[in-house]
Design a protein around this motif. Structure first.
Motif, PDB file in Angstrom:
ATOM      1  N   LEU A 197     -72.733 -26.691  -5.341  1.00 21.03           N
ATOM      2  CA  LEU A 197     -71.465 -25.792  -4.720  1.00 21.03           C
ATOM      3  C   LEU A 197     -70.725 -24.648  -5.925  1.00 21.03           C
ATOM      4  O   LEU A 197     -70.804 -26.074  -7.400  1.00 21.03           O
ATOM      5  N   ILE A 198     -71.639 -23.633  -5.930  1.00 18.71           N
ATOM      6  CA  ILE A 198     -70.981 -22.554  -7.317  1.00 18.71           C
ATOM      7  C   ILE A 198     -70.241 -22.067  -6.615  1.00 18.71           C
ATOM      8  O   ILE A 198     -70.361 -20.841  -6.133  1.00 18.71           O
ATOM      9  N   THR A 199     -68.843 -22.085  -6.706  1.00 21.33           N
ATOM     10  CA  THR A 199     -67.660 -20.905  -6.264  1.00 21.33           C
ATOM     11  C   THR A 199     -67.939 -20.053  -7.480  1.00 21.33           C
ATOM     12  O   THR A 199     -68.112 -19.219  -8.015  1.00 21.33           O
ATOM     13  N   GLY A 200     -66.901 -19.057  -6.860  1.00 24.51           N
ATOM     14  CA  GLY A 200     -66.599 -17.402  -6.997  1.00 24.51           C
ATOM     15  C   GLY A 200     -68.655 -17.181  -7.858  1.00 24.51           C
ATOM     16  O   GLY A 200     -69.337 -16.658  -8.738  1.00 24.51           O
ATOM     17  N   SER A 201     -69.795 -17.392  -6.792  1.00 30.84           N
ATOM     18  CA  SER A 201     -70.928 -16.847  -7.010  1.00 30.84           C
ATOM     19  C   SER A 201     -71.641 -15.347  -5.827  1.00 30.84           C
ATOM     20  O   SER A 201     -72.786 -15.585  -5.995  1.00 30.84           O
ATOM     21  N   THR A 202     -71.112 -14.591  -5.167  1.00 25.30           N
ATOM     22  CA  THR A 202     -71.200 -13.619  -4.819  1.00 25.30           C
ATOM     23  C   THR A 202     -71.553 -12.068  -5.612  1.00 25.30           C
ATOM     24  O   THR A 202     -71.846 -11.675  -5.557  1.00 25.30           O
ATOM     25  N   SER A 203     -71.335 -12.988  -6.795  1.00 20.78           N
ATOM     26  CA  SER A 203     -71.321 -11.681  -8.398  1.00 20.78           C
ATOM     27  C   SER A 203     -71.589 -12.567  -9.308  1.00 20.78           C
ATOM     28  O   SER A 203     -70.612 -13.807  -9.723  1.00 20.78           O
ATOM     29  N   GLY A 204     -71.440 -11.862 -10.266  1.00 18.14           N
ATOM     30  CA  GLY A 204     -71.448 -11.668 -12.217  1.00 18.14           C
ATOM     31  C   GLY A 204     -72.227 -13.424 -12.555  1.00 18.14           C
ATOM     32  O   GLY A 204     -73.276 -13.354 -11.844  1.00 18.14           O
ATOM     33  N   ILE A 205     -71.740 -13.784 -12.990  1.00 10.53           N
ATOM     34  CA  ILE A 205     -72.272 -15.469 -14.019  1.00 10.53           C
ATOM     35  C   ILE A 205     -72.069 -16.557 -12.475  1.00 10.53           C
ATOM     36  O   ILE A 205     -73.942 -16.905 -13.003  1.00 10.53           O
ATOM     37  N   GLY A 206     -71.481 -16.240 -11.596  1.00  6.25           N
ATOM     38  CA  GLY A 206     -72.077 -17.122 -10.756  1.00  6.25           C
ATOM     39  C   GLY A 206     -72.998 -17.633  -9.753  1.00  6.25           C
ATOM     40  O   GLY A 206     -73.802 -18.289  -9.176  1.00  6.25           O
ATOM     41  N   LEU A 207     -73.243 -15.680 -10.066  1.00  6.03           N
ATOM     42  CA  LEU A 207     -74.223 -15.395  -9.035  1.00  6.03           C
ATOM     43  C   LEU A 207     -75.852 -15.751 -10.254  1.00  6.03           C
ATOM     44  O   LEU A 207     -77.137 -16.272  -9.349  1.00  6.03           O
ATOM     45  N   GLY A 208     -75.753 -15.763 -11.234  1.00  7.05           N
ATOM     46  CA  GLY A 208     -76.692 -15.964 -12.126  1.00  7.05           C
ATOM     47  C   GLY A 208     -76.605 -17.751 -11.902  1.00  7.05           C
ATOM     48  O   GLY A 208     -78.567 -17.996 -11.855  1.00  7.05           O
ATOM     49  N   ILE A 209     -75.884 -18.742 -12.054  1.00  6.03           N
ATOM     50  CA  ILE A 209     -76.200 -19.567 -11.736  1.00  6.03           C
ATOM     51  C   ILE A 209     -76.527 -20.278 -10.958  1.00  6.03           C
ATOM     52  O   ILE A 209     -77.285 -20.931 -10.354  1.00  6.03           O
ATOM     53  N   ALA A 210     -76.358 -19.707  -9.603  1.00  8.73           N
ATOM     54  CA  ALA A 210     -76.793 -20.138  -8.169  1.00  8.73           C
ATOM     55  C   ALA A 210     -77.853 -19.810  -8.223  1.00  8.73           C
ATOM     56  O   ALA A 210     -79.311 -20.864  -7.540  1.00  8.73           O
ATOM     57  N   LYS A 211     -78.990 -18.648  -9.022  1.00  6.28           N
ATOM     58  CA  LYS A 211     -80.497 -17.648  -8.845  1.00  6.28           C
ATOM     59  C   LYS A 211     -81.223 -19.105  -9.590  1.00  6.28           C
ATOM     60  O   LYS A 211     -82.210 -19.679  -8.891  1.00  6.28           O
ATOM     61  N   LYS A 212     -80.342 -19.910 -10.785  1.00  3.64           N
ATOM     62  CA  LYS A 212     -80.941 -20.707 -11.461  1.00  3.64           C
ATOM     63  C   LYS A 212     -81.011 -21.665 -10.976  1.00  3.64           C
ATOM     64  O   LYS A 212     -82.496 -22.148 -11.154  1.00  3.64           O
ATOM     65  N   LEU A 213     -79.926 -22.445 -10.601  1.00  8.95           N
ATOM     66  CA  LEU A 213     -80.140 -23.259  -9.533  1.00  8.95           C
ATOM     67  C   LEU A 213     -81.106 -23.508  -8.336  1.00  8.95           C
ATOM     68  O   LEU A 213     -81.724 -24.616  -7.992  1.00  8.95           O
ATOM     69  N   LEU A 269     -72.978 -20.823  -1.819  1.00 17.97           N
ATOM     70  CA  LEU A 269     -72.805 -19.569  -2.307  1.00 17.97           C
ATOM     71  C   LEU A 269     -71.216 -19.729  -2.192  1.00 17.97           C
ATOM     72  O   LEU A 269     -70.757 -20.201  -0.840  1.00 17.97           O
ATOM     73  N   ASN A 270     -70.207 -18.923  -2.479  1.00 14.59           N
ATOM     74  CA  ASN A 270     -68.595 -18.832  -2.052  1.00 14.59           C
ATOM     75  C   ASN A 270     -68.111 -17.558  -2.891  1.00 14.59           C
ATOM     76  O   ASN A 270     -68.652 -17.034  -3.979  1.00 14.59           O
ATOM     77  N   GLY A 271     -67.419 -17.079  -2.206  1.00 12.83           N
ATOM     78  CA  GLY A 271     -66.683 -15.823  -2.917  1.00 12.83           C
ATOM     79  C   GLY A 271     -66.804 -14.561  -2.272  1.00 12.83           C
ATOM     80  O   GLY A 271     -67.009 -15.135  -1.040  1.00 12.83           O
ATOM     81  N   MET A 272     -65.945 -13.861  -2.939  1.00 10.46           N
ATOM     82  CA  MET A 272     -65.112 -12.516  -2.021  1.00 10.46           C
ATOM     83  C   MET A 272     -66.731 -11.416  -1.753  1.00 10.46           C
ATOM     84  O   MET A 272     -67.494 -11.516  -2.720  1.00 10.46           O
ATOM     85  N   GLY A 273     -66.518 -10.863  -0.959  1.00 14.91           N
ATOM     86  CA  GLY A 273     -67.544  -9.669  -0.666  1.00 14.91           C
ATOM     87  C   GLY A 273     -67.521  -9.113   0.619  1.00 14.91           C
ATOM     88  O   GLY A 273     -67.774  -9.671   1.784  1.00 14.91           O
ATOM     89  N   GLU A 274     -69.214  -8.234   1.388  1.00 13.77           N
ATOM     90  CA  GLU A 274     -69.097  -8.062   2.205  1.00 13.77           C
ATOM     91  C   GLU A 274     -69.654  -8.396   3.000  1.00 13.77           C
ATOM     92  O   GLU A 274     -71.087  -8.887   2.313  1.00 13.77           O
ATOM     93  N   LYS A 275     -69.598  -8.783   3.977  1.00 12.68           N
ATOM     94  CA  LYS A 275     -71.091  -9.950   4.670  1.00 12.68           C
ATOM     95  C   LYS A 275     -71.888  -9.304   4.788  1.00 12.68           C
ATOM     96  O   LYS A 275     -73.244 -10.521   5.064  1.00 12.68           O
ATOM     97  N   THR A 276     -72.789  -8.412   4.415  1.00 13.15           N
ATOM     98  CA  THR A 276     -74.119  -7.879   4.739  1.00 13.15           C
ATOM     99  C   THR A 276     -74.519  -7.650   3.837  1.00 13.15           C
ATOM    100  O   THR A 276     -75.581  -8.394   3.880  1.00 13.15           O
ATOM    101  N   ALA A 277     -73.129  -7.783   2.334  1.00 11.56           N
ATOM    102  CA  ALA A 277     -74.591  -7.788   0.888  1.00 11.56           C
ATOM    103  C   ALA A 277     -74.301  -9.395   0.684  1.00 11.56           C
ATOM    104  O   ALA A 277     -75.931  -9.663   0.403  1.00 11.56           O
ATOM    105  N   ILE A 278     -73.579 -10.224   1.204  1.00 13.37           N
ATOM    106  CA  ILE A 278     -73.981 -11.827   0.926  1.00 13.37           C
ATOM    107  C   ILE A 278     -75.230 -12.499   1.920  1.00 13.37           C
ATOM    108  O   ILE A 278     -75.696 -12.697   1.126  1.00 13.37           O
ATOM    109  N   GLN A 279     -75.131 -11.741   3.047  1.00 18.06           N
ATOM    110  CA  GLN A 279     -76.379 -12.413   4.170  1.00 18.06           C
ATOM    111  C   GLN A 279     -77.697 -11.677   2.982  1.00 18.06           C
ATOM    112  O   GLN A 279     -78.229 -12.356   3.214  1.00 18.06           O
ATOM    113  N   ALA A 280     -77.913 -10.412   2.344  1.00 12.86           N
ATOM    114  CA  ALA A 280     -78.622  -9.565   1.518  1.00 12.86           C
ATOM    115  C   ALA A 280     -78.849 -11.264   0.676  1.00 12.86           C
ATOM    116  O   ALA A 280     -80.256 -11.382  -0.505  1.00 12.86           O
ATOM    117  N   LEU A 281     -77.721 -10.773  -0.421  1.00 10.06           N
ATOM    118  CA  LEU A 281     -78.338 -12.145  -1.734  1.00 10.06           C
ATOM    119  C   LEU A 281     -78.584 -13.638  -1.669  1.00 10.06           C
ATOM    120  O   LEU A 281     -79.684 -13.849  -1.444  1.00 10.06           O
TER     121      LEU A 281
END
Ligand code: NAD
Length: 260
Positions: free
Chosen positions: A8-24, A33-45
């Motif tokens: 579980l990576i909190t704040g992983s819809t952007s920045g450092i958290g997203l980078g860690i999520a990709k790596k793991l 994943l967890n964090g704020m953001g547009e539903k469609t953008a998060i689905q794309a992630l």
């Protein structure tokens, strides 16, 4: 490799958290994943992380300033695959203003998100790690967990306290094959830092260019931003068995900023 583990990576819809999520994820872990953001953008992630991987990538929208939503997030994460092995407390916010003008509601929100959320997640996640006799907790602190800068009272206070919390957790779980560390990055060019440039320029009465050159990269001896990839690779090393004895540590990745 982290095949079969749940991270579980909190704040992983952007920045450092997203980078860690990709790596793991690239190492085989199932990702929450967890964090704020547009539903469609998060689905794309989610779709882009899942491409070429056999592991699952789920999302939970908990607002981590609310302990009830944190409880839902931890149970969602642990129920997805019957385990929760890696917790990265990464979500964080900043506000830049002189202490006498610092809005009280901003102070509270920064303390709630940058500090208290890590307490609420860890206390609920550790029992799942104990069940499997293995766990990793990584708290995203900051060089500002080690040194201070003016106009960042809430942020610096929250990160210093997060460093202390990391040490306490490490001591309590040390004999259970669970580690807890705080990564302390210098400046990384993410949306969080981008937003600070204008506020810092205003608080100090200087230009944007001067904020980047003198305030942000001034103390960073390498004179360059730390990269998301560097932090993600280090986080993944902390999740490896080679890092079994690294615990209770405050680990700077700051281009020698805190060596001054
Ligand atoms: P970012 O703004 O790119 O990402 C922050 C993440 O937190 C986003 O996913 C956002 O949606 C999420 N978030 C914000 N409020 C939330 C809430 N209430 N509940 C749940 N999620 C929420 O920022 P970043 O630069 O990647 O920062 C990530 C962490 O790294 C933070 O803790 C920050 O303090 C720390 N850090 C950043 C730097 C830097 O220079 N960027 C340096 C040191 C430490």
């Amino acid at each position: 490799m982290l095949t079969g583990k749940v991270a579980l990576i909190t704040g992983s819809t952007s920045g450092i958290g997203l980078g860690i999520a990709k790596k793991l994820s690239s190492q085989g872990a199932h990702i929450i994943l967890n964090g704020m953001g547009e539903k469609t953008a998060i689905q794309a992630l989610q779709a882009s992380l899942q491409k070429d991987c056999n592991n699952s990538v789920l999302f939970h929208p908990a607002d981590l300033t609310d302990p009830n939503q944190i409880e839902e997030l931890i149970h969602f994460s642990a129920n997805a695959h019957g385990r929760l092995d890696i917790l990265v407390n990464n979500a964080g916010i900043q506000h830049v203003a002189p202490v006498c003008d610092f809005p009280i509601e901003k102070w509270q929100k920064i303390i709630d998100l940058n500090l208290s959320a890590a307490f609420y997640t860890a206390r609920l996640a550790i029992p799942f790690m104990r069940e499997k006799k293995w766990g990793r907790i990584i708290n995203m602190a900051s060089a500002h967990a080690l040194v201070a800068s003016p106009f960042k009272s809430a942020y610096v206070a929250s990160k210093h306290a997060l460093a202390g919390l990391s040490k306490v957790i490490a001591l309590e779980v040390a004999e259970e094959n669970i580690t807890c560390n705080a990564i302390c990055p210098g400046y990384v060019h993410t949306p969080l830092v981008d937003q600070q440039i204008d506020d810092t320029a205003k608080a100090r009465g200087i230009s944007r260019e001067s904020v980047i050159k003198d305030v942000m990269l001034g103390p960073q001896a390498t004179k360059k931003f730390v990269t998301i990839e560097e932090i993600a690779s280090f986080a993944s090393f902390l999740c490896s068995d080679a890092a079994d004895s690294i615990t209770g540590a405050l680990l700077p990745i700051d281009g020698a900023w805190t060596s001054h």
